[in-house]
Design a protein around this motif. Structure first.
Motif, short mmCIF file in Angstrom:
data_model
loop_
_atom_site.label_atom_id
_atom_site.label_comp_id
_atom_site.label_asym_id
_atom_site.label_seq_id
_atom_site.Cartn_x
_atom_site.Cartn_y
_atom_site.Cartn_z
N VAL A 52 0.72 -1.27 -0.08
CA VAL A 52 0.07 -0.02 0.01
C VAL A 52 0.74 0.92 0.39
O VAL A 52 0.73 2.70 -0.86
CB VAL A 52 -0.58 -0.28 1.02
N ILE A 53 1.93 0.76 0.99
CA ILE A 53 2.52 1.88 0.64
C ILE A 53 3.61 2.78 -0.76
O ILE A 53 3.68 3.84 -0.70
CB ILE A 53 4.06 2.22 2.23
N ALA A 54 3.98 1.54 -1.22
CA ALA A 54 5.11 1.33 -2.38
C ALA A 54 3.67 2.58 -3.43
O ALA A 54 4.03 2.58 -4.18
CB ALA A 54 5.42 0.11 -2.34
N ALA A 55 3.08 2.20 -3.49
CA ALA A 55 1.45 2.36 -4.41
C ALA A 55 1.33 3.57 -3.70
O ALA A 55 0.96 4.88 -4.79
CB ALA A 55 0.13 1.55 -4.19
N LEU A 56 1.04 3.84 -2.95
CA LEU A 56 1.01 5.33 -2.37
C LEU A 56 2.29 6.25 -2.83
O LEU A 56 2.20 7.26 -3.50
CB LEU A 56 0.51 5.37 -1.33
N PHE A 134 -4.80 7.41 0.66
CA PHE A 134 -4.34 6.42 0.89
C PHE A 134 -5.32 5.01 0.33
O PHE A 134 -5.17 4.56 0.17
CB PHE A 134 -4.66 6.57 2.62
N SER A 135 -7.17 5.90 0.23
CA SER A 135 -8.02 4.41 -0.24
C SER A 135 -7.92 3.99 -1.40
O SER A 135 -8.18 2.60 -1.11
CB SER A 135 -9.07 5.22 0.23
N GLU A 136 -7.20 4.59 -2.74
CA GLU A 136 -7.15 4.35 -4.33
C GLU A 136 -5.86 3.35 -3.35
O GLU A 136 -5.61 2.05 -4.26
CB GLU A 136 -6.44 6.15 -5.11
N ALA A 137 -5.19 3.82 -2.82
CA ALA A 137 -3.48 3.14 -2.47
C ALA A 137 -4.42 1.63 -1.49
O ALA A 137 -3.64 0.66 -2.90
CB ALA A 137 -2.49 3.53 -1.99
N VAL A 138 -4.55 1.55 -1.02
CA VAL A 138 -5.28 0.48 -0.86
C VAL A 138 -6.26 -0.55 -1.36
O VAL A 138 -5.99 -2.13 -1.72
CB VAL A 138 -6.20 0.46 0.66
N LYS A 139 -7.02 0.25 -2.41
CA LYS A 139 -8.31 -0.63 -3.29
C LYS A 139 -6.81 -0.74 -4.40
O LYS A 139 -7.53 -2.22 -5.20
CB LYS A 139 -9.18 0.49 -4.52
N SER A 140 -6.63 -0.60 -4.78
CA SER A 140 -4.96 -0.86 -5.82
C SER A 140 -4.42 -1.78 -5.47
O SER A 140 -4.34 -3.57 -5.95
CB SER A 140 -4.54 0.83 -6.30
N ASN A 162 -15.64 0.62 -0.83
CA ASN A 162 -15.26 1.88 0.47
C ASN A 162 -14.16 0.97 1.71
O ASN A 162 -14.66 0.22 2.39
CB ASN A 162 -16.79 2.11 1.45
N PRO A 163 -13.14 0.90 1.52
CA PRO A 163 -12.33 -0.27 1.73
C PRO A 163 -11.65 0.51 3.20
O PRO A 163 -10.92 -0.68 4.18
CB PRO A 163 -10.87 -0.27 1.04
N VAL A 164 -11.60 1.56 3.79
CA VAL A 164 -11.33 2.21 4.72
C VAL A 164 -11.69 2.87 5.89
O VAL A 164 -12.47 3.81 5.18
CB VAL A 164 -9.43 2.63 4.04
N GLU A 165 -11.71 3.17 6.96
CA GLU A 165 -12.19 3.98 7.77
C GLU A 165 -10.93 5.01 8.37
O GLU A 165 -9.84 4.57 8.64
CB GLU A 165 -13.27 3.17 9.07
N LEU A 166 -11.70 5.96 8.15
CA LEU A 166 -10.99 7.85 8.32
C LEU A 166 -10.56 7.69 10.94
O LEU A 166 -12.28 8.11 10.51
CB LEU A 166 -10.93 8.19 8.17
N LYS A 167 -9.96 7.70 11.11
CA LYS A 167 -10.38 8.58 11.76
C LYS A 167 -9.79 9.34 12.38
O LYS A 167 -8.36 9.37 12.25
CB LYS A 167 -9.36 7.52 13.62
N GLU A 168 -10.16 11.24 12.39
CA GLU A 168 -9.17 12.30 12.28
C GLU A 168 -8.80 12.60 13.98
O GLU A 168 -9.97 12.72 15.09
CB GLU A 168 -10.38 13.23 11.72
N MET A 169 -7.64 13.12 14.37
CA MET A 169 -7.43 13.54 15.79
C MET A 169 -7.19 15.23 15.16
O MET A 169 -5.93 14.93 13.88
CB MET A 169 -6.10 12.97 16.25
N THR A 170 -7.07 16.04 16.05
CA THR A 170 -6.54 17.37 15.58
C THR A 170 -5.50 18.01 16.50
O THR A 170 -6.37 17.62 18.09
CB THR A 170 -7.43 18.51 15.68
N VAL A 171 -4.61 18.40 16.50
CA VAL A 171 -3.41 19.07 17.55
C VAL A 171 -3.18 20.46 17.75
O VAL A 171 -3.37 20.79 16.75
CB VAL A 171 -2.25 18.27 17.57
N ILE A 172 -4.05 20.97 19.12
CA ILE A 172 -3.28 22.50 19.36
C ILE A 172 -2.73 22.85 20.17
O ILE A 172 -3.26 22.12 20.77
CB ILE A 172 -4.20 22.88 19.04
N GLY A 173 -1.15 22.80 20.10
CA GLY A 173 -0.72 23.52 20.80
C GLY A 173 0.21 22.42 21.56
O GLY A 173 0.36 20.77 21.45
#
Length: 427
Positions: A52-56, A134-140, A162-173
């Motif tokens: 996946v990383i190689a494709a990405l 990233f989703s496109e890389a996983v699909k590929s 729809n292969p991937v689910e996204l969890k978002e983390m936001t950092v401030i300070g």
């Protein structure tokens, strides 16, 4: 009506907009340049994630983006982002390959640091583009592996949708919260437009009010009567300044109340869980406390006083109503440049030379006060406050020296030329 003053005003507007446009251009160019960059951490370390990383990586480099692979050692993302010197990172957690092999949605974590709520400063930190890439890389990768085996099941076809689910983390300070930066931007960026808009309008209204009052009194000769009354000139100066300041503050309160109600309606209509959203903002330090409102209010009040003191000086130079409007140009342009910049880009991220030029304008520090308070830029806030106090003291000193002398009656643009004509007429 097309005279030298009108032409000067039009030329000044064009120059001001050109300056702002050039600053926007450099900011947009830098943001777009970084928008295709990918920073990734593989904590699963399997052949599947390696593919996946190689494709990405291949896709990123083909689109002229920069691909960086890093190592995240803990879930203290604020500390980790500082260590790897990045603003965002995609994390592939352990067990990703197992879930993918079971035809289930595998979760990735997208972590990003927010340093500003300006529009342009967050162009290169959006999760949508990174998630899609990233989703496109996983699909590929899944498709290539299954194709090599010669068959694809119905479950695998569904997984490809729809292969991937996204969890978002936001950092401030040094704080982090499980919330999308896009959600923060959609609401908070609009909310934080309130202070710049209010400040811009107040500077315009207050300066125009006091300058027109001064120019009119001087032209109508009522200023001479006022200053000949048994009242100290300092009292007259203080009364004019404070009365305009009080009216401006009342206008600010009305604006802030109305805008806060409008923004509250936007949160209610956005479809977000209002309680959860407010809790996340408080945890990230984006929900202003009473003390922070006071800090912002202090700089706003200083900016109004600076605008009034400059307007007093310029009002003395006016010799007619038309010249009074032209004399507003320096104040208008000084407010316009930081106003547009604060809405569109992070002033603190500008090149040092440009940042120094912008910070010379005293109003700039108030336009950035909200972000400085939110993002704990204490040194920048205090430095701006000190600079504003010094600037105000200098302006008030000049205004007081003019009021305490006869220059208040003799000063005007082109006044020397008129004075010579009068002397010749007397001779």
């Amino acid at each position: 009506m097309l005279n030298a003053q009108t032409i000067l005003t039009m030329v000044g507007i064009v120059v001001c907009l050109l300056v702002v446009g050039n600053l926007f251009s450099s900011s947009i160019t830098e943001s777009v340049k970084k928008s295709g960059d990918i920073v990734i951490c593989d904590m699963d370390k399997t052949d599947f994630t390696g593919n996946v990383i190689a494709a990405l990586k291949k896709n990123t480099e083909e689109n002229d983006g920069k691909f960086t692979e890093v190592e995240i050692k803990s879930d203290n993302y604020s500390k980790e982002l500082k260590r790897i010197d990045q603003k965002q990172v995609i994390i592939i957690p352990e067990g990703f390959t197992v879930l993918a092999s079971e035809h289930k949605k595998a979760q990735i974590i997208f972590v990003q640091r927010m340093t500003s709520l300006a529009m342009m400063s967050n162009l290169n930190t959006g999760s949508t583009a990174a998630f899609e890439a990233f989703s496109e890389a996983v699909k590929s990768t899944i498709y290539s592996e299954k194709l090599s085996q010669g068959d694809i099941t119905q479950d695998e076809i569904a997984q490809l949708e729809n292969p991937v689910e996204l969890k978002e983390m936001t950092v401030i300070g040094d704080k982090q919260e499980e919330i999308s930066s896009n959600a923060i931007m959609s609401i908070c960026a609009t909310q934080n437009m309130v202070v710049p808009i209010i400040l811009f309008l107040l500077i315009m209204f207050a300066s125009q009010m006091i300058l027109n009052a001064m120019a009119t009194e001087k032209i109508d000769k009522t200023l001479e009567t006022l200053l000949s009354a048994p009242v100290s000139r300092f009292s007259v100066l203080a009364a004019k300044t404070l009365s305009a300041a009080v009216v401006s503050i009342l206008q600010a309160v009305c604006f802030m109340f109305g805008m806060s109600r409008m923004m509250g309606g936007m949160v209610d209509g956005s479809g977000l869980d209002a309680d959860k959203f407010e809790k996340s903002l408080r945890n990230l330090g984006l929900s202003l406390s009473l003390g922070q409102y006071v800090l912002i209010g202090i700089q706003m009040f200083l900016s109004i006083l600076i605008a009034l003191s400059v307007a007093l000086i310029l009002g003395v130079l006016a010799k007619d109503a038309k010249s009074a409007q032209t004399l507003l140009m320096p104040i208008n342009f000084s407010a316009m440049v930081p106003y547009f910049l604060s809405l569109m880009t992070d002033i603190g991220s500008l090149p040092m030379a440009l940042r120094a030029i912008v910070y010379v304008i005293p109003f700039s520090h108030t336009f950035t006060a909200t972000e400085n308070v939110m993002f704990s830029n204490t040194a920048v806030y205090i430095g701006g406050l000190i600079y504003q106090l010094i600037f105000l003291a200098v302006c008030m000193k000049i205004a007081l020296s003019i009021f305490m002398s006869d220059k208040i009656f003799t000063m005007s643009l082109g006044g020397k030329k008129e004075g010579k004509k009068k002397n010749k007429a007397k001779a």
